[in-house]
Motif scaffolding. Structure first.
Motif, PDB file in Angstrom:
ATOM      1  N   GLN A   1       0.839  -1.197   0.000  1.00  9.76           N
ATOM      2  CA  GLN A   1       0.000   0.000   0.000  1.00  9.76           C
ATOM      3  C   GLN A   1       0.871   1.243   0.000  1.00  9.76           C
ATOM      4  O   GLN A   1       1.771   1.383   0.832  1.00  9.76           O
ATOM      5  N   GLY A   2       0.604   2.117  -0.952  1.00  8.54           N
ATOM      6  CA  GLY A   2       1.273   3.410  -0.966  1.00  8.54           C
ATOM      7  C   GLY A   2       0.482   4.401  -0.131  1.00  8.54           C
ATOM      8  O   GLY A   2      -0.713   4.572  -0.351  1.00  8.54           O
ATOM      9  N   VAL A   3       1.148   5.036   0.823  1.00 13.33           N
ATOM     10  CA  VAL A   3       0.462   5.940   1.751  1.00 13.33           C
ATOM     11  C   VAL A   3       1.045   7.340   1.628  1.00 13.33           C
ATOM     12  O   VAL A   3       2.269   7.526   1.686  1.00 13.33           O
ATOM     13  N   ILE A   4       0.156   8.321   1.442  1.00 19.96           N
ATOM     14  CA  ILE A   4       0.557   9.726   1.406  1.00 19.96           C
ATOM     15  C   ILE A   4      -0.181  10.426   2.539  1.00 19.96           C
ATOM     16  O   ILE A   4      -1.410  10.524   2.519  1.00 19.96           O
ATOM     17  N   SER A   5       0.553  10.902   3.523  1.00 20.05           N
ATOM     18  CA  SER A   5      -0.064  11.545   4.685  1.00 20.05           C
ATOM     19  C   SER A   5       0.746  12.775   5.071  1.00 20.05           C
ATOM     20  O   SER A   5       1.931  12.660   5.427  1.00 20.05           O
ATOM     21  N   ASN A   6       0.113  13.939   4.980  1.00 18.21           N
ATOM     22  CA  ASN A   6       0.797  15.188   5.317  1.00 18.21           C
ATOM     23  C   ASN A   6       2.115  15.341   4.558  1.00 18.21           C
ATOM     24  O   ASN A   6       3.157  15.675   5.129  1.00 18.21           O
TER      25      ASN A   6
ATOM     26  N   PHE B   1       9.869   3.519   4.921  1.00 21.62           N
ATOM     27  CA  PHE B   1      10.170   4.883   4.482  1.00 21.62           C
ATOM     28  C   PHE B   1      11.478   4.854   3.686  1.00 21.62           C
ATOM     29  O   PHE B   1      12.441   4.186   4.081  1.00 21.62           O
ATOM     30  N   GLN B   2      11.505   5.568   2.566  1.00 20.48           N
ATOM     31  CA  GLN B   2      12.693   5.607   1.722  1.00 20.48           C
ATOM     32  C   GLN B   2      12.928   7.054   1.287  1.00 20.48           C
ATOM     33  O   GLN B   2      12.022   7.689   0.728  1.00 20.48           O
ATOM     34  N   PRO B   3      14.137   7.616   1.531  1.00 18.89           N
ATOM     35  CA  PRO B   3      14.375   9.053   1.280  1.00 18.89           C
ATOM     36  C   PRO B   3      14.072   9.499  -0.147  1.00 18.89           C
ATOM     37  O   PRO B   3      13.491  10.563  -0.369  1.00 18.89           O
ATOM     38  N   GLN B   4      14.480   8.658  -1.138  1.00 17.37           N
ATOM     39  CA  GLN B   4      14.236   9.033  -2.543  1.00 17.37           C
ATOM     40  C   GLN B   4      12.862   8.578  -3.048  1.00 17.37           C
ATOM     41  O   GLN B   4      12.537   8.779  -4.212  1.00 17.37           O
ATOM     42  N   GLN B   5      12.084   7.949  -2.175  1.00 17.47           N
ATOM     43  CA  GLN B   5      10.757   7.435  -2.533  1.00 17.47           C
ATOM     44  C   GLN B   5      10.841   6.444  -3.691  1.00 17.47           C
ATOM     45  O   GLN B   5      10.021   6.454  -4.620  1.00 17.47           O
ATOM     46  N   VAL B   6      11.854   5.583  -3.613  1.00 15.14           N
ATOM     47  CA  VAL B   6      12.031   4.502  -4.584  1.00 15.14           C
ATOM     48  C   VAL B   6      12.241   3.211  -3.792  1.00 15.14           C
ATOM     49  O   VAL B   6      13.199   3.096  -3.028  1.00 15.14           O
ATOM     50  N   TRP B   7      11.356   2.245  -3.992  1.00  9.97           N
ATOM     51  CA  TRP B   7      11.431   0.982  -3.280  1.00  9.97           C
ATOM     52  C   TRP B   7      11.697  -0.134  -4.289  1.00  9.97           C
ATOM     53  O   TRP B   7      10.884  -0.375  -5.194  1.00  9.97           O
ATOM     54  N   ILE B   8      12.830  -0.807  -4.144  1.00 10.94           N
ATOM     55  CA  ILE B   8      13.211  -1.874  -5.066  1.00 10.94           C
ATOM     56  C   ILE B   8      12.698  -3.209  -4.524  1.00 10.94           C
ATOM     57  O   ILE B   8      12.842  -3.519  -3.342  1.00 10.94           O
ATOM     58  N   LEU B   9      12.103  -4.004  -5.404  1.00 13.13           N
ATOM     59  CA  LEU B   9      11.623  -5.333  -5.054  1.00 13.13           C
ATOM     60  C   LEU B   9      12.446  -6.371  -5.793  1.00 13.13           C
ATOM     61  O   LEU B   9      12.680  -6.254  -7.003  1.00 13.13           O
ATOM     62  N   GLY B  10      12.916  -7.370  -5.081  1.00 14.07           N
ATOM     63  CA  GLY B  10      13.727  -8.417  -5.676  1.00 14.07           C
ATOM     64  C   GLY B  10      14.115  -9.431  -4.626  1.00 14.07           C
ATOM     65  O   GLY B  10      13.621  -9.407  -3.500  1.00 14.07           O
ATOM     66  N   ARG B  11      15.054 -10.335  -4.973  1.00 14.63           N
ATOM     67  CA  ARG B  11      15.453 -11.366  -4.007  1.00 14.63           C
ATOM     68  C   ARG B  11      16.815 -11.104  -3.376  1.00 14.63           C
ATOM     69  O   ARG B  11      17.289 -11.907  -2.585  1.00 14.63           O
TER      70      ARG B  11
ATOM     71  N   HIS C   1       8.040   3.596  -7.573  1.00 12.04           N
ATOM     72  CA  HIS C   1       8.599   4.938  -7.462  1.00 12.04           C
ATOM     73  C   HIS C   1       7.461   5.938  -7.315  1.00 12.04           C
ATOM     74  O   HIS C   1       6.503   5.920  -8.108  1.00 12.04           O
ATOM     75  N   HIS C   2       7.563   6.804  -6.315  1.00 15.41           N
ATOM     76  CA  HIS C   2       6.541   7.831  -6.145  1.00 15.41           C
ATOM     77  C   HIS C   2       7.052   9.150  -6.687  1.00 15.41           C
ATOM     78  O   HIS C   2       8.157   9.595  -6.375  1.00 15.41           O
ATOM     79  N   ILE C   3       6.245   9.798  -7.529  1.00 15.35           N
ATOM     80  CA  ILE C   3       6.563  11.107  -8.075  1.00 15.35           C
ATOM     81  C   ILE C   3       5.523  12.095  -7.556  1.00 15.35           C
ATOM     82  O   ILE C   3       4.317  11.876  -7.719  1.00 15.35           O
ATOM     83  N   THR C   4       5.978  13.154  -6.919  1.00 16.72           N
ATOM     84  CA  THR C   4       5.077  14.133  -6.314  1.00 16.72           C
ATOM     85  C   THR C   4       4.077  14.675  -7.325  1.00 16.72           C
ATOM     86  O   THR C   4       4.442  15.027  -8.463  1.00 16.72           O
ATOM     87  N   ASP C   5       2.835  14.721  -6.909  1.00 13.67           N
ATOM     88  CA  ASP C   5       1.720  15.237  -7.717  1.00 13.67           C
ATOM     89  C   ASP C   5       1.404  14.373  -8.929  1.00 13.67           C
ATOM     90  O   ASP C   5       0.578  14.756  -9.774  1.00 13.67           O
TER      91      ASP C   5
END
Length: 223
Positions: free
Chosen positions: A67-72, A90-100, A122-126
């Motif tokens: 779940q992607g959550v955007i709060s405040n 939480f990830q500073p660059q808002q990029v979460w890598i999925l793999g093994r 990857h989350h991109i603002t707006d």
């Protein structure tokens, strides 16, 4: 050209046809059910028992999700893919890598069909959350379709990476509900009475639906 009277007549005939077809369809299903019940009552019992046992067996099944959550203006992922425990990531660059690969992947899952760094969210603002395939061997899929480029995710999308499948949810809004009255908090029996009233209403609705179906199948039942 249709006159008003012809149009009304045509519409009425169409409605009557639809009603008759629906009635015939329901009666056919009803007769099929009666035949099954008369000649294969044991089979129906087995089907019902199987359904009940399947529902009970699903009680302990964990359904994987992200779940992607955007709060405040703070963004994070919540998932139960890591050891089956729900965690906020939480990830500073808002990029979460999925793999093994546990050294490089933010969400590391030991799946033989996953690449070491299979894909990224990857989350991109707006703009929103995007799924990006990182050149994986077995591909990344959204709702059954393989994606080759960065693709915007929607709430409820089904994602498959290798053999790993999960549902992606998005939470972008929040609301504060009205507080309970002091009487409800200081007298728990009030809450119980509300619950009993809701249950009673649900049962009455179910009974009315069953009675309505029976009356529809047997027009002379009230005679």
């Amino acid at each position: 050209m249709f006159s008003a009277d012809k149009l009304i007549s045509y519409t009425s005939a169409s409605i009557d046809t639809c009603v008759n077809e629906e009635l015939q369809h329901r009666l056919s299903l009803y007769h099929v059910f009666l035949k099954l019940y008369e000649h294969h009552r044991g089979l129906l019992d087995e089907i019902l028992n199987l359904e009940n046992s399947s529902s009970k067996s699903l009680a302990g099944v964990t359904l994987p999700y992200v779940q992607g959550v955007i709060s405040n203006h703070a963004v994070h992922l919540t998932t139960n893919l890591l050891q089956g425990k729900t965690q906020a990531l939480f990830q500073p660059q808002q990029v979460w890598i999925l793999g093994r690969d546990p050294q490089k992947a933010s969400v590391a899952v030991q799946d033989g069909r996953l690449s070491r760094c299979h894909a990224a969210i990857h989350h991109i603002t707006d703009k929103g959350f995007f799924l990006v395939d990182l050149g994986s061997k077995n591909g990344s899929f959204i709702n059954g379709e393989r994606v080759w480029r960065s693709t915007l995710l929607k709430d409820g999308d089904r994602i498959r990476l290798g053999s790993l499948s999960f549902v992606f949810f998005i939470c972008q809004t929040a609301q504060t509900l009205e507080p309970l009255s002091p009487e409800m908090l200081t007298h728990p029996e009030n809450l119980q009475s509300v619950g009993r009233a809701a249950q009673s209403k649900d049962k009455s609705v179910s009974i009315n639906l069953l009675q309505g179906t029976f009356t529809f199948m047997h027009p002379d039942a009230d005679a």
